[in-house]
Design an enzyme around this catalytic site. Structure first.
Site, PDB file in Angstrom:
ATOM      1  N   HIS A 171     -11.673  -6.168   8.469  1.00  0.00           N
ATOM      2  CA  HIS A 171     -12.310  -5.864   7.190  1.00  0.00           C
ATOM      3  C   HIS A 171     -13.580  -5.043   7.378  1.00  0.00           C
ATOM      4  CE1 HIS A 171      -9.802  -9.379   6.320  1.00  0.00           C
ATOM      5  NE2 HIS A 171      -9.809  -9.020   5.045  1.00  0.00           N
ATOM      6  N   GLU A 189       0.810  -1.221   0.000  1.00  0.00           N
ATOM      7  CA  GLU A 189       0.000   0.000   0.000  1.00  0.00           C
ATOM      8  C   GLU A 189       0.840   1.266   0.000  1.00  0.00           C
ATOM      9  OE1 GLU A 189      -2.614  -3.292   1.183  1.00  0.00           O
ATOM     10  OE2 GLU A 189      -0.607  -2.660   1.848  1.00  0.00           O
TER      11      GLU A 189
END
Length: 670
Positions: free
Chosen positions: A477, A410
């Site tokens: 998540h 990322e």
């Protein structure tokens, strides 16, 4: 005991030859080396005299900075570090402005907002560092990606220190450059020390070039203090990077004669080490060559040094004469964001019923067609179409150069998006899940957010953030992380609740030259539908909408909270107003105050955990601005202050939906 275990023996005599150089070229190279040396001496004097507050000395490393900069074409980007004064002088940065930067004057490159070498100079194709060091390597990848897509046969030079290579950003940026075949020349300034930590406490390999093997990248080890050899070899290497379009790692063995920054000193150096390295001074070695070969005499060289000293003194005096900055809050606030936006002509067509996920995909399709400079980046977004299928079919339609699968990294990809924007591109980065953005927080919070305020760059980056709970995905998540970013000046934060707003706001975000965090609630992807126009249209930022109009109580919320609020409003016998914020930065305070002043009672609802979130700020502002129109205390409703649990009954308890109805019933009775 300090031991040199590398193939290049840094303790051997420095042998500088003139092979391949004309007398004029050697004299010009010496001039390029001498100027930063003269500035070094002057800055040390200015530091002791209190004229500047900080100095990161490159004394002893001038050869590397100058020769590396000279190897690059003037229109090629260089990403610099603390000790690269020679890069700035070789690129002919005006000295008075450079010194004003060191003094915190408005005439400096950051208008007093950042210090020393923490700046970029767009007109000289220089992109400055941030204190976290490693993230600039990802930025170099983005600059190089722009060259690659334009097929212009240019290279990017990125400096890093040996200490900074311990950071994960080094690995990520090297891997991305190798996988994507990006024309980046990574130069490691191997000067033995990361501040006071010696190299053998930083890494175990004998030489940095060994690290390149694992990336499938070419590498070379160079003597960073030999001016003629270094200039020739780096020029050849830069040509290799340009012509092949592939990255290369150059380990340049050098040494800094002074401390990491002047205040830290060099007491940790073993006795005699500095004296040994002083005999390998590239500036003095080239001077001796000029004298030995009869290219210049002592008087000529002394006159040259005196001329530079006068030039430096004049520029320093000019910078000292500049007025001190007069603080102006309006100016400071204005420069946090750029006002530039590249909106295309709106052409909304026939309305079609769409789910939110379909509206997002349609927005990306329209944006790719409208902005040729736009590139989408993310894990599994090409052939696979992303885990939520928001990019399905786009790689086939627009090609994998523009819809790019990324390695699982990322930070480097966010840095790449920033560099791509600086070079003139525009990008959308998809976080596979918003939770994973924690791996890229430095790039977002310290690079993307601050770069315009610091030196005027425009990132032009949208980070899409699939977010939220209600789908049984557990603590990694399902988090609501929007409050992390609303606190950081320089970022914009959008959070649509329906398909129409999702498409219009996403197109608005892509057109913006500021960084935008675009939150999309996963639960809403396939559970809500709207009538959505085809073609290009936008929804204004900072404009809340009234989802349900009422006058007994207002619920102020966003995202999935809007649907919870509407459901509760329909279930009670009262006129409830539901205000959908749509964007959190900028926030539509006028609509919030108008709704509260009309209804006289308010609940602020967020899915995020109850403490320290966006709702807390809204409640505070309502109390300050609407206090005398309130008939009851403002209530705040949110999720439990726990991580998001996995089991459905635990998740239902965690979420605030049931507590919202109780709060509405309680407030209506007051």
């Amino acid at each position: 005991m300090f031991v040199d275990n590398r193939p290049i023996n840094a303790f051997s005599p420095l042998s500088v030859g003139k092979s391949g150089f004309s007398d004029k070229e050697l004299l010009n190279l010496y001039k390029q080396l001498l100027l930063p040396r003269v500035i070094e001496n002057k800055m040390l004097s200015a530091l002791r005299g209190g004229k500047i507050s900080k100095w990161f000395s490159g004394f002893g490393q001038e050869t590397l900075s100058v020769c590396a900069a000279a190897a690059m074409h003037p229109d090629e980007y260089i990403c610099t570090m603390h000790r690269n004064l020679g890069v700035f002088t070789t690129r002919k940065v005006p000295l008075n402005r450079l010194f004003a930067q060191f003094m915190g004057k408005a005439e400096g490159y950051t208008k007093g907002r950042d210090r020393s070498f923490h700046f970029g100079a767009p007109e000289h194709n220089l992109v400055g560092m941030i204190s976290h060091l490693g993230p600039q390597l990802g930025v170099a990848d983005g600059l190089a990606l722009n060259h690659k897509l334009r097929e212009d046969k240019k290279a990017v030079l990125a400096f890093t220190g040996d200490g900074a290579t311990s950071e994960g950003d080094f690995h990520e940026a090297m891997n991305v450059a190798a996988v994507w075949d990006l024309p980046v020349l990574f130069v490691v300034e191997n000067n033995y020390w990361g501040l006071s930590t010696p190299y053998y406490e930083q890494y175990k390999c004998k030489q940095f070039i060994d690290k390149a093997v694992g990336y499938g990248m070419e590498a070379v080890q160079l003597d960073g203090n030999n001016p003629t050899e270094l200039k020739q070899k780096l020029s050849d290497i830069a040509d290799y990077v340009r012509t092949t379009g592939k990255p290369l790692l150059a380990e340049c063995v050098t040494f800094r004669m002074r401390g990491h920054e002047e205040a830290s000193g060099t007491a940790y150096y073993p006795e005699g080490l500095g004296e040994t390295w002083s005999k390998r001074d590239g500036v003095e070695a080239l001077k001796e060559l000029l004298l030995r070969e009869g290219i210049a005499g002592l008087e000529e060289l002394a006159a040259m040094e005196e001329s530079y000293a006068k030039k430096v003194k004049t520029a320093l005096d000019e910078a000292l004469a500049y007025d001190e900055i007069i603080p102006d809050p309006e100016v400071e606030m204005r420069d946090v964001y750029t006002s530039n936006i590249e909106l295309k002509e709106e052409s909304p067509g026939e309305k079609i019923e769409m789910r939110m996920i379909d509206a997002i995909k349609d927005a990306l399709d329209v944006a790719l067609d409208s902005y040729p400079e736009l590139v989408l980046m993310g894990q599994d977004i090409a052939d696979y179409g992303g885990v939520f299928k928001a990019t399905e079919g786009l790689a086939e339609k627009f090609g994998k150069e523009r819809v790019r699968n990324t390695p699982l990294c990322e930070s480097a990809i966010l840095g790449t998006s920033l560099g791509f924007g600086i070079a003139g591109g525009r990008s959308m980065v998809e976080m596979q899940f918003a939770d994973f953005v924690s791996c890229g927080m430095t790039q977002i919070a310290n690079n993307l957010a601050k770069i315009h305020y610091r030196w005027g760059a425009e990132p032009k980056v949208v980070v899409r953030m699939p977010t939220g709970a209600g789908v049984g995905a557990g603590p990694f998540h399902s988090q609501s992380l929007e409050a992390w970013f609303t606190k950081i000046p320089g970022l914009k934060v959008y959070f649509p609740s329906n398909a129409y707003d999702a498409k219009g706001l996403l197109l608005r975000a892509i057109a913006d030259n500021n960084p935008v965090l675009f939150f999309e609630h996963k639960y809403l992807y396939r559970t809500v539908k709207s009538q959505v126009p085809s073609g290009f249209y936008t929804v204004d930022e900072g404009k809340a909408s009234i989802a349900i109009e009422g006058d007994a109580l207002t619920i102020i919320t966003y995202g999935l909270g809007v649907h919870w609020a509407m459901e509760v409003a329909d279930s009670v016998d009262a006129s409830i107003e539901v205000l959908d914020l749509r964007t959190l930065v900028p926030m539509d305070w006028d609509s919030i105050y108008a709704s509260v002043n009309k209804c006289n009672k308010a609940i602020v609802l967020q899915e995020d955990t109850i403490s320290y979130g966006v709702a807390s700020e809204i409640v505070s502002k309502i109390q300050e601005n609407c206090f005398f129109n309130l008939d009851a205390p403002v209530m705040k409703v949110g999720s439990l202050d726990t991580p998001v649990p996995f089991a459905k009954n635990l998740e239902n308890q965690f979420l605030p939906k049931e507590r919202l109805k109780l709060a509405v019933e309680k407030l209506l009775q007051l």
